[in-house]
Design a protein around this motif. Sequence first.
Motif, mmCIF file in Angstrom:
data_model
loop_
_atom_site.group_PDB
_atom_site.id
_atom_site.type_symbol
_atom_site.label_atom_id
_atom_site.label_comp_id
_atom_site.label_asym_id
_atom_site.label_seq_id
_atom_site.Cartn_x
_atom_site.Cartn_y
_atom_site.Cartn_z
ATOM 1 N N MET A 186 0.828 -1.207 0.000
ATOM 2 C CA MET A 186 0.000 0.000 0.000
ATOM 3 C C MET A 186 0.861 1.254 0.000
ATOM 4 O O MET A 186 0.468 2.281 -0.516
ATOM 5 C CB MET A 186 -0.910 0.011 1.224
ATOM 6 N N SER A 189 2.298 1.579 -3.630
ATOM 7 C CA SER A 189 1.282 1.926 -4.629
ATOM 8 C C SER A 189 0.627 3.267 -4.316
ATOM 9 O O SER A 189 -0.286 3.684 -5.022
ATOM 10 C CB SER A 189 0.212 0.839 -4.687
ATOM 11 N N LYS A 190 1.084 3.933 -3.260
ATOM 12 C CA LYS A 190 0.596 5.250 -2.857
ATOM 13 C C LYS A 190 -0.821 5.222 -2.290
ATOM 14 O O LYS A 190 -1.411 6.277 -2.058
ATOM 15 C CB LYS A 190 0.610 6.238 -4.032
ATOM 16 N N LEU A 191 -1.368 4.040 -2.090
ATOM 17 C CA LEU A 191 -2.697 3.967 -1.511
ATOM 18 C C LEU A 191 -2.668 4.514 -0.077
ATOM 19 O O LEU A 191 -3.585 5.202 0.368
ATOM 20 C CB LEU A 191 -3.194 2.518 -1.535
ATOM 21 N N LYS A 193 -0.683 6.820 1.072
ATOM 22 C CA LYS A 193 -0.605 8.276 0.973
ATOM 23 C C LYS A 193 -1.990 8.849 0.698
ATOM 24 O O LYS A 193 -2.377 9.864 1.274
ATOM 25 C CB LYS A 193 0.318 8.580 -0.203
ATOM 26 N N ARG A 194 -2.715 8.168 -0.182
ATOM 27 C CA ARG A 194 -4.052 8.639 -0.540
ATOM 28 C C ARG A 194 -4.984 8.556 0.665
ATOM 29 O O ARG A 194 -5.808 9.433 0.886
ATOM 30 C CB ARG A 194 -4.594 7.806 -1.704
ATOM 31 N N ILE B 55 0.185 16.582 2.530
ATOM 32 C CA ILE B 55 0.902 15.304 2.515
ATOM 33 C C ILE B 55 2.376 15.515 2.830
ATOM 34 O O ILE B 55 3.003 14.714 3.500
ATOM 35 C CB ILE B 55 0.720 14.603 1.150
ATOM 36 N N LEU B 83 -8.894 15.007 -3.541
ATOM 37 C CA LEU B 83 -7.688 14.994 -4.356
ATOM 38 C C LEU B 83 -7.503 13.684 -5.091
ATOM 39 O O LEU B 83 -7.968 12.630 -4.668
ATOM 40 C CB LEU B 83 -6.457 15.282 -3.495
ATOM 41 N N LEU B 85 -4.181 11.790 -6.520
ATOM 42 C CA LEU B 85 -2.726 11.806 -6.621
ATOM 43 C C LEU B 85 -2.324 11.409 -8.027
ATOM 44 O O LEU B 85 -3.110 10.848 -8.779
ATOM 45 C CB LEU B 85 -2.112 10.798 -5.652
ATOM 46 N N GLN B 87 -1.399 8.998 -10.229
ATOM 47 C CA GLN B 87 -1.452 7.527 -10.292
ATOM 48 C C GLN B 87 -1.506 6.822 -8.939
ATOM 49 O O GLN B 87 -0.509 6.280 -8.474
ATOM 50 C CB GLN B 87 -0.251 6.995 -11.077
ATOM 51 N N THR B 88 -2.643 6.842 -8.312
ATOM 52 C CA THR B 88 -2.847 6.006 -7.131
ATOM 53 C C THR B 88 -3.272 4.632 -7.608
ATOM 54 O O THR B 88 -4.084 4.521 -8.519
ATOM 55 C CB THR B 88 -4.000 6.543 -6.268
ATOM 56 N N GLN B 89 -2.728 3.600 -6.978
ATOM 57 C CA GLN B 89 -3.195 2.254 -7.280
ATOM 58 C C GLN B 89 -4.133 1.847 -6.154
ATOM 59 O O GLN B 89 -3.701 1.678 -5.026
ATOM 60 C CB GLN B 89 -1.990 1.319 -7.360
ATOM 61 N N PHE B 90 -5.408 1.726 -6.460
ATOM 62 C CA PHE B 90 -6.340 1.264 -5.432
ATOM 63 C C PHE B 90 -6.231 -0.250 -5.327
ATOM 64 O O PHE B 90 -5.559 -0.888 -6.124
ATOM 65 C CB PHE B 90 -7.766 1.691 -5.772
ATOM 66 N N TYR B 91 -6.947 -0.833 -4.344
ATOM 67 C CA TYR B 91 -6.883 -2.280 -4.177
ATOM 68 C C TYR B 91 -7.434 -2.989 -5.398
ATOM 69 O O TYR B 91 -8.568 -2.757 -5.806
ATOM 70 C CB TYR B 91 -7.703 -2.703 -2.957
ATOM 71 N N PHE B 103 -13.872 5.176 0.855
ATOM 72 C CA PHE B 103 -13.442 6.563 1.030
ATOM 73 C C PHE B 103 -14.576 7.442 1.544
ATOM 74 O O PHE B 103 -14.356 8.355 2.333
ATOM 75 C CB PHE B 103 -12.861 7.101 -0.283
#
Lengths: 353, 311
Positions: A186, A189-191, A193-194, B55, B83, B85, B87-91, B103
Amino acid sequence: MSAPLPAHPPRRLHPLWQLTLMRSRALWREPSVLFWTFLFPLLTSVALGVAFRTQKLQAVEVAVAEGPAAQATVEKLNRDPALHAVVAPLAEARERLRRGKVALVVVPGDGPELVVDPTQPEGRTARLLVHDALERAAGRTDTLTFRTAEVTQPGSRYIDFLIPGLLGMGMMMSGAWGVGWSIVDMRTSKLLKRLVATPMKRSHFLLSFIFSRVILTMLEVLFFIGYARLLFGVRVFGSYLAFVACALVCSLSFAGLAILVTSRARNIQTAGGLMNLMTLPMMFLSGVFFSSTYFPEWTQPVIKALPLTAALDGLRGIMLDGASLLSLGPQLLVMALWGVIPFALALKIFRWS
Amino acid sequence: MTAPPAISVHNLIKRFEDVVAVNGISLDIAAGSCVGLLGPNGAGKTTTVEILEGIQAPTSGEVRVLGHRWETDAAAIRERIGLALQQTQFYDRLTVKETVELFRSFYPRGLSVEDAIRQVQLQEKAKTYVMKLSGGQKQRLAVAVALVADPELLFLDEPTTGLDPQSRRSLWDVIDALRGKGRTVLLTTHYMEEAAQLCDRIVIVDRGRVVADGTVQELIRSIGGEQCIEVATSPALTDDQLRAQVPGVARLTRRGSVAALTVQELHVAVPAVVAAAQAAGATLQQLSTRQSTLDDVFLALTGHSLREDEA
């Protein structure tokens, strides 16, 4: 689309529950997690259970050196079903002894010579059996008659030892990979951070890992108890409740440790190394596959202080000896310390982005 | 000015160990506007935006977001911003709906999950796992997640980077639709056409500094010409030949064999270019005219192209 929204839209779950749900779904829907958590221990125990299944001892192999009396000696020895003797030239017989193919070499004669390797436990048995067989053949009369009753008790077999071992190892592995790996994943993958850019409470995030571990642990324990009982007749001698409780403490201990180990790791490679560093020594030292008491005396205090050792002592105590939770105080304390201190430390140094 | 600015930045500096990523940026962004932070990779856009998003912490400088400071009112700001970001990679194994639901649960107020998904036109994918989405759909999911809090202020960090033209256009439609709703949008991009298309105001940053600030028209006017002639001849005309024979050249740059001349009046300049080629005995291989773009502005102001990789 511009319809007024209700102040509290329906079906909105608490963030902690949502996070736990996310964790559980991520695990449950990942085929590799299911494999490592459920199928792998099952296959391992089947493989090891078959390899080390308790069975009647094989006949002890003995070689008789070639010579005039060789064939007669072999016949005398083979009268005892616990012995299996063959004739071989002396040099070859000695070679077989060296390679462990035979436990003893008999050189026939008036006073037969027995060649034996004193470091081989089989050697001692062979000497006694050969001695006995030749004496009887020579006309010794026994003064006592023995009756032998044979029993094999569940609870004393290798599989009984192995099942709690595999469960403890499973707890450690799913703690390390299911929690630690996911955290690093996580993070990369910056999750992560998000997530921290939302009003999410950070404690909720970390707690969700603990909660999802609790759920998965329950399933793991039930699965273990179930298949061990069905396939191998392994029984829990103590209370089921105590067993599940002990497994939970064990699982949470490893979750806390895994969170600390990966609290700063920035990439999967580093995390993988740290995970192995954490799990591999314990896998060998703590007695998953064989008792840790085989290690030298001076290492015992260190081994006893490892969380996996405490976990295995606890699980085996309840499962095999019917121990109560109360009597496992020291083990539970060791596990709790390994969980709580790292978790508290991780909260301080955790890298969120 | 009645409303306070949505974002107010004064002399923002961010230093990493040996790099100065942001080198004294000052910026006020009015509530309700859509502002584009335009610059090449490594210009300091993302660092700036992440400081505004709370952040990263700045090395020094004053930052106010919706009138609050991160040091004292982080929780209050977080509830009011959204926001996406870079390229966020979600699950992978969560569905679109589950991701948005997750979220949504963090915010005390906001849109319904369905509404957020509808706004980015992902209704048909609501029950699809994230891993099965295309790049463009993933970016739209990121925007849905940003929108679900119904934020007053929206940050979009390179929302269309890496997308194919069609996905990019469909995401532009989504962002365009938000502008009408009184939200403040700050987006970063290194695509000039994206900034030109979506933003009321463009702030060009390079090497951690603001190099220009204004509407597209203002920026183009600032480089002395709104038209651009691109010409290639064989043999090539030298810069001196072109400057001597074509009147009113504000700027002259080259990209490969093509010379680009920025001029005010096409009807004077184009015949002069043709005449110059004839006089030199050269054949025209290419002659085209176009409106000056933000890329020309960027090149004029910094001496290098926005698209370094293509220069």
